[in-house]
Design an enzyme around this catalytic site. Sequence first.
Site, short mmCIF file in Angstrom:
data_model
loop_
_atom_site.label_atom_id
_atom_site.label_comp_id
_atom_site.label_asym_id
_atom_site.label_seq_id
_atom_site.Cartn_x
_atom_site.Cartn_y
_atom_site.Cartn_z
N GLY A 195 -21.00 -33.92 15.81
CA GLY A 195 -20.48 -33.59 17.13
C GLY A 195 -20.43 -34.79 18.05
O GLY A 195 -19.49 -34.96 18.83
N ASP A 196 -21.46 -35.65 17.97
CA ASP A 196 -21.47 -36.86 18.79
C ASP A 196 -20.33 -37.80 18.39
O ASP A 196 -19.68 -38.40 19.24
CB ASP A 196 -22.81 -37.59 18.62
N ALA A 197 -20.10 -37.92 17.09
CA ALA A 197 -19.01 -38.77 16.61
C ALA A 197 -17.66 -38.22 17.07
O ALA A 197 -16.79 -38.98 17.51
CB ALA A 197 -19.06 -38.87 15.09
#
Length: 291
Positions: free
Chosen positions: A251-253
Site C-alpha cells: 500500500g505504501d508503494a
Amino acid sequence: MRDVVVVGDLATDVVVLLGGHPAPGSDRPAAIRTRGGGAGANVAVHLARLGTPVTFAGCAGDDAAGTGLLAELTAAGVTPAVRRVPGAATGTIVSLVEPDGQRSMLADRGANLALEPGDVPVPASGGHLHLSGYTLFTAGPRAAGLAALAAATEAGCTVSVDPASTGPLAGYGVDRWLADTAAATLVLPNADEARLLTGCADPAAAAQALAARHPVAVVTLGAEGALWAAGDRLVHRPAHPAHVVDTTGAGDAFTAGLLAVWSGDPDGDPAAALEAGLARAAAVVARPGAR
C-alpha cells in the site's frame, strides 16, 4: 515537480517469511530479514526513488537503529527532518509473512510516539503534504498530524491521507477520523478501510461516498487493482501481474507511485496515476520487505 512532505513513522522492519505448517510448542522454519520500514518512511523512500523531491518528518531513538535508518533515508534521496529522542528506542515492526504472501504485523512504535507539532515542516506554498494515518491514532503524534494538516491547508497545499489500518481506525472512531481529515484533498484507503469509513459493502460505492467528502478518493483492491473516484467519475485499473512473495508495504508503494504522478499534475489522467501506483506495488510484492 512539487515538493512533498511526508509525515509518519520510521521503523526497523523485521520480516519473517514463514515456511511449512504451524508447529505450536515446536519449531517452524523461516527466513528472517531486517530492513528499513515505517509506513511514512516507506512512502518517502519510494517517492525519492521515483525522482520526487521529498522531506520525511518523524522521530527516531538515539540508538544505532535510528542512526542506520537515517543514513538509509539520506542514501535513498530523502531529506530527513527527523528528531532524535533521547532515551527512546527507534520503532520496530515484526511482519509475519505466510507462504501465500499475506502478513500479520506486530508494532512497537517507540520514538514515533514522541512526534510533536514543531517536528513537522510546512510544505512550501503549492507543495503537497502526505499524512500517514498512524500519526492520528495516539495523542502525541495526533497533535502533530492535525497541526501539519491545518498548516498545509492554510498554505494552499494539497493534502493526502491514508487511513493506515482497520483495527486502529475502528478503535479511534470513524466519525472522529472523518472530522480530523475533512480538509484532505485525497484519501487513500484500501477496500476494508473504505467499507469501515462509509458503511458501504461495495468498494465502488464506498469510493464514491468518500469522493462526496473529498475531491479525490482512491481505493486499493489488492489483487483486483484500484479505483479512482472524483465527483461522478469512477475509474478502475486492474492490478499488474506479480509473483507475490510478501505484501508488506504494498500500500505504501502504491501511494508513492500514485503521488509521484498526481502531485505533479492533480488535474491529469487518473488512469496514469493509478497505473503508476499499481506498477510500484507489483514490484514491491515480488520481493521481501516494504521497499
